[in-house]
Design a protein around this motif. Structure first.
Motif, PDB file in Angstrom:
ATOM      1  N   PHE A 644      11.916  -1.545  20.079  1.00 34.03           N
ATOM      2  CA  PHE A 644      11.488  -0.370  19.317  1.00 34.03           C
ATOM      3  C   PHE A 644      12.646   0.533  18.908  1.00 34.03           C
ATOM      4  CE2 PHE A 644       7.950  -1.796  21.897  1.00 34.03           C
ATOM      5  CZ  PHE A 644       6.897  -1.799  20.989  1.00 34.03           C
ATOM      6  N   LEU A 645      13.865   0.214  19.319  1.00 29.36           N
ATOM      7  CA  LEU A 645      15.015   1.006  18.892  1.00 29.36           C
ATOM      8  C   LEU A 645      15.148   0.964  17.369  1.00 29.36           C
ATOM      9  CD1 LEU A 645      17.698  -0.037  21.524  1.00 29.36           C
ATOM     10  CD2 LEU A 645      16.822   2.287  21.202  1.00 29.36           C
ATOM     11  N   ASN A 646      15.509   2.108  16.787  1.00 32.79           N
ATOM     12  CA  ASN A 646      15.821   2.125  15.358  1.00 32.79           C
ATOM     13  C   ASN A 646      17.320   1.895  15.227  1.00 32.79           C
ATOM     14  OD1 ASN A 646      16.487   2.927  12.662  1.00 32.79           O
ATOM     15  ND2 ASN A 646      14.503   3.953  12.553  1.00 32.79           N
ATOM     16  N   TYR A 647      17.697   0.671  14.934  1.00 35.68           N
ATOM     17  CA  TYR A 647      19.114   0.325  14.917  1.00 35.68           C
ATOM     18  C   TYR A 647      19.847   0.953  13.738  1.00 35.68           C
ATOM     19  CZ  TYR A 647      17.889  -2.846  18.659  1.00 35.68           C
ATOM     20  OH  TYR A 647      17.447  -3.354  19.863  1.00 35.68           O
ATOM     21  N   GLY A 648      19.086   1.425  12.757  1.00 36.01           N
ATOM     22  CA  GLY A 648      19.717   2.162  11.671  1.00 36.01           C
ATOM     23  C   GLY A 648      20.168   3.547  12.090  1.00 36.01           C
ATOM     24  N   GLY A 649      19.717   3.994  13.264  1.00 34.20           N
ATOM     25  CA  GLY A 649      20.093   5.301  13.778  1.00 34.20           C
ATOM     26  C   GLY A 649      21.110   5.233  14.893  1.00 34.20           C
ATOM     27  N   ILE A 650      21.729   4.069  15.104  1.00 27.14           N
ATOM     28  CA  ILE A 650      22.699   3.869  16.197  1.00 27.14           C
ATOM     29  C   ILE A 650      24.063   3.548  15.600  1.00 27.14           C
ATOM     30  CG2 ILE A 650      23.299   2.407  18.159  1.00 27.14           C
ATOM     31  CD1 ILE A 650      20.314   2.038  18.663  1.00 27.14           C
ATOM     32  N   ASP A 651      25.103   4.169  16.156  1.00 29.60           N
ATOM     33  CA  ASP A 651      26.456   3.969  15.656  1.00 29.60           C
ATOM     34  C   ASP A 651      27.287   3.043  16.535  1.00 29.60           C
ATOM     35  OD1 ASP A 651      26.637   6.018  13.335  1.00 29.60           O
ATOM     36  OD2 ASP A 651      25.728   7.134  14.980  1.00 29.60           O
ATOM     37  N   GLY A 652      26.808   2.747  17.733  1.00 33.54           N
ATOM     38  CA  GLY A 652      27.531   1.843  18.614  1.00 33.54           C
ATOM     39  C   GLY A 652      26.729   1.571  19.869  1.00 33.54           C
ATOM     40  N   MET A 653      26.964   0.400  20.478  1.00 33.16           N
ATOM     41  CA  MET A 653      26.281   0.060  21.715  1.00 33.16           C
ATOM     42  C   MET A 653      27.288  -0.447  22.724  1.00 33.16           C
ATOM     43  SD  MET A 653      22.501  -1.429  20.903  1.00 33.16           S
ATOM     44  CE  MET A 653      22.002  -0.946  22.538  1.00 33.16           C
ATOM     45  N   LEU A 654      27.089  -0.004  23.940  1.00 30.99           N
ATOM     46  CA  LEU A 654      27.958  -0.376  25.048  1.00 30.99           C
ATOM     47  C   LEU A 654      27.134  -1.193  26.037  1.00 30.99           C
ATOM     48  CD1 LEU A 654      30.868   0.177  25.973  1.00 30.99           C
ATOM     49  CD2 LEU A 654      30.006   2.184  27.192  1.00 30.99           C
ATOM     50  N   PHE A 655      27.673  -2.345  26.441  1.00 33.86           N
ATOM     51  CA  PHE A 655      26.979  -3.229  27.368  1.00 33.86           C
ATOM     52  C   PHE A 655      27.778  -3.311  28.664  1.00 33.86           C
ATOM     53  CE2 PHE A 655      25.898  -4.467  23.104  1.00 33.86           C
ATOM     54  CZ  PHE A 655      24.521  -4.681  23.147  1.00 33.86           C
ATOM     55  N   VAL A 656      27.077  -3.437  29.781  1.00 30.98           N
ATOM     56  CA  VAL A 656      27.756  -3.468  31.074  1.00 30.98           C
ATOM     57  C   VAL A 656      28.277  -4.853  31.411  1.00 30.98           C
ATOM     58  CG1 VAL A 656      26.440  -1.520  31.972  1.00 30.98           C
ATOM     59  CG2 VAL A 656      25.579  -3.846  32.314  1.00 30.98           C
ATOM     60  N   ALA A 657      27.843  -5.878  30.665  1.00 33.93           N
ATOM     61  CA  ALA A 657      28.293  -7.250  30.957  1.00 33.93           C
ATOM     62  C   ALA A 657      28.134  -8.101  29.711  1.00 33.93           C
ATOM     63  CB  ALA A 657      27.497  -7.843  32.111  1.00 33.93           C
ATOM     64  N   GLY A 658      28.978  -9.110  29.602  1.00 33.65           N
ATOM     65  CA  GLY A 658      28.923  -9.978  28.442  1.00 33.65           C
ATOM     66  C   GLY A 658      27.631 -10.755  28.343  1.00 33.65           C
ATOM     67  N   HIS A 659      27.118 -11.227  29.481  1.00 34.37           N
ATOM     68  CA  HIS A 659      25.875 -11.999  29.419  1.00 34.37           C
ATOM     69  C   HIS A 659      24.681 -11.116  29.046  1.00 34.37           C
ATOM     70  CE1 HIS A 659      26.219 -10.615  33.653  1.00 34.37           C
ATOM     71  NE2 HIS A 659      24.916 -10.495  33.594  1.00 34.37           N
ATOM     72  N   ILE A 660      24.765  -9.828  29.357  1.00 31.80           N
ATOM     73  CA  ILE A 660      23.701  -8.909  28.951  1.00 31.80           C
ATOM     74  C   ILE A 660      23.728  -8.722  27.440  1.00 31.80           C
ATOM     75  CG2 ILE A 660      22.840  -6.553  29.147  1.00 31.80           C
ATOM     76  CD1 ILE A 660      22.359  -8.336  31.605  1.00 31.80           C
ATOM     77  N   ARG A 661      24.919  -8.601  26.867  1.00 36.74           N
ATOM     78  CA  ARG A 661      25.007  -8.499  25.404  1.00 36.74           C
ATOM     79  C   ARG A 661      24.486  -9.764  24.745  1.00 36.74           C
ATOM     80  NH1 ARG A 661      30.627  -7.160  22.370  1.00 36.74           N
ATOM     81  NH2 ARG A 661      31.276  -9.067  23.463  1.00 36.74           N
ATOM     82  N   SER A 662      24.842 -10.914  25.288  1.00 38.88           N
ATOM     83  CA  SER A 662      24.393 -12.181  24.705  1.00 38.88           C
ATOM     84  C   SER A 662      22.876 -12.310  24.756  1.00 38.88           C
ATOM     85  CB  SER A 662      25.047 -13.345  25.451  1.00 38.88           C
ATOM     86  OG  SER A 662      24.573 -14.578  24.972  1.00 38.88           O
ATOM     87  N   GLU A 825      29.983 -15.441  35.382  1.00 44.93           N
ATOM     88  CA  GLU A 825      31.386 -15.568  35.007  1.00 44.93           C
ATOM     89  C   GLU A 825      31.798 -14.552  33.943  1.00 44.93           C
ATOM     90  OE1 GLU A 825      30.181 -19.580  36.648  1.00 44.93           O
ATOM     91  OE2 GLU A 825      29.274 -18.020  35.390  1.00 44.93           O
ATOM     92  N   SER A 826      30.838 -14.124  33.106  1.00 43.95           N
ATOM     93  CA  SER A 826      31.197 -13.148  32.085  1.00 43.95           C
ATOM     94  C   SER A 826      31.616 -11.825  32.700  1.00 43.95           C
ATOM     95  CB  SER A 826      30.014 -12.919  31.135  1.00 43.95           C
ATOM     96  OG  SER A 826      28.921 -12.332  31.835  1.00 43.95           O
ATOM     97  N   THR A 827      31.125 -11.523  33.901  1.00 39.84           N
ATOM     98  CA  THR A 827      31.505 -10.297  34.607  1.00 39.84           C
ATOM     99  C   THR A 827      32.593 -10.569  35.633  1.00 39.84           C
ATOM    100  OG1 THR A 827      29.279  -9.389  34.323  1.00 39.84           O
ATOM    101  CG2 THR A 827      30.642  -8.397  36.031  1.00 39.84           C
ATOM    102  N   TYR A 828      32.479 -11.691  36.318  1.00 43.14           N
ATOM    103  CA  TYR A 828      33.431 -12.031  37.381  1.00 43.14           C
ATOM    104  C   TYR A 828      34.107 -13.370  37.081  1.00 43.14           C
ATOM    105  CZ  TYR A 828      31.050  -8.367  40.036  1.00 43.14           C
ATOM    106  OH  TYR A 828      30.528  -7.165  40.458  1.00 43.14           O
ATOM    107  N   PRO A 829      34.965 -13.403  36.072  1.00 44.22           N
ATOM    108  CA  PRO A 829      35.646 -14.676  35.768  1.00 44.22           C
ATOM    109  C   PRO A 829      36.561 -15.097  36.925  1.00 44.22           C
ATOM    110  CG  PRO A 829      36.628 -12.848  34.539  1.00 44.22           C
ATOM    111  CD  PRO A 829      35.392 -12.305  35.186  1.00 44.22           C
ATOM    112  N   ARG A 830      36.620 -16.398  37.104  1.00 42.69           N
ATOM    113  CA  ARG A 830      37.514 -17.033  38.094  1.00 42.69           C
ATOM    114  C   ARG A 830      37.033 -16.879  39.532  1.00 42.69           C
ATOM    115  NH1 ARG A 830      40.383 -13.942  34.944  1.00 42.69           N
ATOM    116  NH2 ARG A 830      40.969 -12.509  36.630  1.00 42.69           N
ATOM    117  N   LEU A 831      35.852 -16.279  39.747  1.00 43.45           N
ATOM    118  CA  LEU A 831      35.312 -16.231  41.106  1.00 43.45           C
ATOM    119  C   LEU A 831      34.443 -17.460  41.347  1.00 43.45           C
ATOM    120  CD1 LEU A 831      34.209 -12.575  41.977  1.00 43.45           C
ATOM    121  CD2 LEU A 831      36.348 -13.752  42.505  1.00 43.45           C
ATOM    122  N   GLU A 832      34.550 -18.006  42.546  1.00 46.94           N
ATOM    123  CA  GLU A 832      33.742 -19.170  42.920  1.00 46.94           C
ATOM    124  C   GLU A 832      32.283 -18.738  43.067  1.00 46.94           C
ATOM    125  OE1 GLU A 832      33.933 -22.798  46.227  1.00 46.94           O
ATOM    126  OE2 GLU A 832      35.079 -20.937  46.515  1.00 46.94           O
TER     127      GLU A 832
END
Length: 897
Positions: A644-662, A825-832
């Motif tokens: 329901f967000l009006n994306y025409g009214g948003i100038d930028g988005m910040l995500f806490v993790a790469g997989h969340i953005r994906s 891995e998108s948040t913790y790269p190289r961790l087992e």
């Protein structure tokens, strides 16, 4: 007359209202009453609507050979005409003049009774009609008993209406015998006064057997009757002609229903023709009379009790025209009782009263709408569906009912169908009000919920937070989300996006054309949240403790958000293009909250923490010349809000993790709108977290935050159980708020009980330490050597990186609900990472040696500080703030670095 009854497989009459056939207009019966001949001429017609399976059809000819009933299965219907010919004989060729009525009634007596019959003749002594009455009754019952009650005066007009079934007699009818009942009662009123006659019928009813007949004699020639009689007949029946229809209208609120109207001519006594109304007790009257507690409750005005008593009858069908005619006068009382019961919290009385009001006054649109709303609230979707369709047939032009149909569709996993129903409504409505938009809101939110369930049935408000739903949904995210974009209502939201973007470009162009460049000062940022400041507190502390080049203020939107949820929810979820003016919505809001208006006016950039309902509202109604940055966490990504967000009214988005953005982009199609995005973890000052570990740490697992299904402490218990098979010194420390069993329900309660059962099964009570909530994480984790992340889904999992900063070795699960999108891995790269219990045990044991643990602990601290400490995160954060703020007109030397 002909009676037609529809029966189910058990022989129950499905709908008494569908009994009887009407004689077509223009049909003239002549002097004699021959139903079979009329039937053959096709003179009867009536449409029937039955909303239940029909197993048997009964057809009965009255005044011919009644109680000789022809029964047909549905397969027999095509042979209906031939069966009538075989079953019923033709009338005699000749009959004595004026005897058709007596002959028909004699057929009734001969077919249904044998001796011992009794008739009651009520008439005015000496009147010629009384002679006719006596003649006809004696013809009917030549061997039976006839009681005569001579009423010296006309039936008096002061009879009070009696409760159905009451045996109270008044006026001159006080002479009526009360000690017995009759098979037939004949009444000839001296003068025409229908209200008086109705009162008389109430008094007569108890004297007549339920299977008996009532005969009321009326003069055929109305021209000689008083003017007031003709006016009364006109007002009650809509006609001045005596016919079966007019008599039915007059008797509709009495215990009787007409089954025939016959002319009786008696030339032997040289009497004027008389129209005889042949009536019997209504089945619905008998039903009401014999329903336990109903009549008594009505008499006591106990409407809630009356509604409960009549509810089983109403539930058998959605059409009760005869019952409505008889009890419809009480519909208002039922409706008012439902309203009062709802205000008093007596929900058990609301639905029965709503049902009684709506079904006893079916022409009321308001009552039908209120019942459908109550049925949906009670989850009675099947009955609501049947009633809704019946109501739409009665009131096909009602858009309020059409909206109820859409709401019902949305509640029963037919959200796309509901969307198209709503669009029909939208196209037909020139204007919209808050109530309409609220209904549209319910439809859209219900459809969003349905789209995210991936076919899994659950009442959970955010179904993607459930592992079984998320795994099914995430297997085909784009395909499952596509249903949302097929809705015509979603296309309205897309139009809103385009319009909002155009309005903002126009506002900024106007500002630029007027030469209003941004002043030479520091960029002003307003941090705004809907009450949860958990992940933004550290950012604010950093601004407070460092000269960042930004001016910062805060605003808690929670009180405004509560007001919106209570009175203006449609502003968050219904399309703005349905009559909402963004300027007026903003003006109204800041008039009631001047602080919000002042802070927004002060700011250059509004930083909205969490992409929840407050972010939706700001994306729609924030002044067009202000810039909006929204930060989205994993919780919102698994909710319906971003739809329901009006994306025409948003100038930028910040995500806490790469997989969340994906994941968010695949589901909500965010990146196609072209605004800048960035992935930045939460702020943490972890400079003081590293402390020496206690000797027991190398044999201690830890979890911070555990008391919910998503954190999956059961997985941690299984890891502990496997480790203790090798070494009984292993322990598990669970840190955080404990479970509140009384507050748990559904899946969470089942999970908690499974956790307890597993601990008891493996006798791990002494191996698990429960530590309460603490803000001093370094102190709590001094004795923890391995920090577990067993969650189903996470964005960054702050507890894991905080544990690493203390020197605990990370034991990181490949979070199943988000692993298809690159987690963890998108948040913790190289961790087992591990996927199974055995893999987790292997990670732990491979670092449990003294030297191995020390090295792994050192690497964990370095990893956490280098990637997640605020000193590492803030430069990228400041850069993105400047990018989104884009304060054109600020000299290069004053731009934030």
């Amino acid at each position: 007359m002909i009676a037609v009854r529809f029966l189910d497989a058990e022989g129950t009459i499905l709908d008494p209202a569908c009994e009887g056939l009407s004689i077509s207009e223009g049909t003239r019966l002549g002097r004699y009453f021959y139903p079979l001949q009329i039937l053959k001429r096709g003179a009867f017609s009536k449409e029937f609507s039955i909303d239940a399976p029909v197993a048997m059809l009964e057809i009965e000819i009255l005044l011919w050979r009644p109680q000789t009933t022809a029964k047909y299965t549905l397969e027999d219907l095509k042979f209906l005409s031939t069966r009538f010919d075989r079953r019923f004989a033709d009338p005699p060729d000749t009959l004595p003049e004026g005897s058709s009525y007596a002959w028909a009634l004699s057929e009734i007596a001969a077919a249904s009774r044998e001796g011992g019959l009794a008739a009651l003749d009520i008439g005015a002594h000496g009147d010629q009609a009384h002679v006719t009455t006596r003649h006809l009754v004696q013809a009917l019952l030549p061997d039976g008993r006839v009681d005569c009650v001579r009423v010296a005066q006309e039936l008096r007009p002061d009879f009070r209406m009696l409760t159905p079934g009451a045996q109270v007699l008044a006026g001159d009818l006080g002479q009526l015998p009360r000690q017995r009942q009759y098979h037939l009662v004949s009444l000839y009123p001296h003068a025409y006064n229908w209200s008086t006659i109705a009162s008389a019928l109430e008094a007569i009813e108890p004297l007549l057997y339920d299977s008996g007949y009532l005969i009321v004699g009326l003069a055929s020639n109305l021209s000689g009757q008083p003017e007031h009689f003709r006016k009364q007949l006109q007002s009650q029946s809509g006609s001045t002609e005596l016919s079966l229809h007019t008599v039915s209208e007059i008797l509709k609120e009495s215990p009787f229903e007409p089954v025939g109207l016959v002319a009786a001519i008696d030339r032997e006594h040289d009497l004027d023709p008389i129209q005889w109304v042949i009536a019997r007790k209504k089945r619905v009257f008998l039903l009401v009379r014999d329903t336990p507690g109903l009549v008594d409750s009505i008499a006591r005005s106990a409407w809630a009790d009356a509604a409960v008593a009549v509810e089983p009858i109403l539930r058998k069908s959605t059409s009760h025209s005869q019952l409505a005619a008889y009890l419809g006068q009480y519909a208002h009382q039922f409706a008012e009782t439902a309203k009062i019961a709802g205000e008093e919290g007596r929900q058990d009385a609301v639905l029965p009263c709503r049902m009684a009001a709506a079904m006893l006054k079916p022409e009321s649109e308001a009552y039908s709408v209120e019942l459908l709303s109550a049925l949906r609230s009670a989850g009675e979707y099947e009955f609501a569906e049947r009633f809704c369709q019946a109501a739409l047939k009665r009131l096909p032009g009602s858009w309020s009912l059409r909206m109820q149909e859409a709401l019902l569709q949305a509640a029963t996993d037919r959200g796309l169908e509901a969307s198209f129903t709503v669009m029909e409504y939208i196209r037909a409505m020139p204007r919209f009000n808050g109530s309409m938009r609220r209904s549209i809101t319910v439809v859209m939110r219900g459809f969003a919920h349905e789209c995210q369930r991936a076919g899994v049935v659950t009442p959970h408000p955010q179904p993607l937070l459930l592992p079984e739903v998320a795994l099914a949904y995430n297997a085909e995210v784009e395909k499952n989300a596509q249903r949302w974009y097929e809705s015509p209502l979603t296309k309205l939201l897309a139009f809103d996006n385009i319009q909002r973007a155009a309005d903002r470009r126009a506002a900024r162009a106007t500002r630029h054309a007027q030469g209003r460049a941004a002043p030479r000062r520091r960029t002003r940022i307003l941090f705004l949240s809907g009450g949860n400041w958990k992940f933004v507190i550290n950012i604010l502390k950093y601004f407070e403790n460092h000269d960042t080049g930004f001016d910062v203020r805060t605003y808690d939107f929670s009180s405004t958000e509560e007001s919106l949820a209570k009175d203006h929810l449609h502003e968050i979820f219904a399309p703005v293009s349905l009559g909402l003016d963004p300027y007026e919505v903003w003006r109204r809001t800041v008039e009631s909250d001047a602080t919000l208006g002042e802070l927004v006016e002060w700011s250059d950039l509004v930083f909205c923490e969490w992409a929840g309902s407050h972010a939706i509202w700001l994306s729609r109604f924030l002044p067009a010349d202000k810039r909006l940055l929204v930060r989205l966490h994993s919780y919102e990504a698994f909710s319906q809000w971003p739809f329901f967000l009006n994306y025409g009214g948003i100038d930028g988005m910040l995500f806490v993790a790469g997989h969340i953005r994906s994941f968010a982009d695949k589901q909500f199609r965010m990146l196609e709108h072209g605004f800048p995005t960035a992935v930045l973890p939460n702020f943490n000052d972890m400079s003081s977290f590293a402390r020496p570990k206690a000797p027991s740490a190398r044999r201690t697992l830890g979890m911070v935050g555990y008391s919910n299904m998503n954190k999956d402490p059961i997985f941690a218990v299984r890891v502990l159980e496997q480790l203790r098979r090798r070494d009984a010194s292993w322990r598990l420390k669970l840190v955080g708020h404990p479970w509140n069993e009384a507050a748990l329900d559904g899946a969470e309660l089942a999970y908690y009980r499974e956790f307890k059962a597993l601990v008891a099964e493996h006798k791990l009570e002494d191996a698990i330490v429960f530590s309460g909530y603490s803000k001093d994480i370094p102190a709590v984790l001094e004795g923890v050597g391995f920090i577990l992340s067993c969650s189903w889904r996470e964005g960054t999992h702050e507890a894991l990186l905080e544990g690493m900063a203390t020197g605990a070795v990370p034991v990181l699960r490949r979070w199943p609900m988000v692993s298809p999108f690159g987690a963890p891995e998108s948040t913790y790269p190289r961790l087992e990472c591990f996927e199974t219990v055995d893999q987790a045990v292997e990670i732990v044991t491979s670092h449990a040696g003294e030297r191995e643990f020390a090295e792994a602990s050192r690497r964990a601290i370095a990893y956490a500080m280098g990637n997640f400490d605020e000193t590492a995160v803030f430069p990228r954060f400041a850069e993105f703030l400047n990018l989104v703020a884009d304060r054109t007109g600020i000299e290069e030397g004053t731009r934030n670095a």
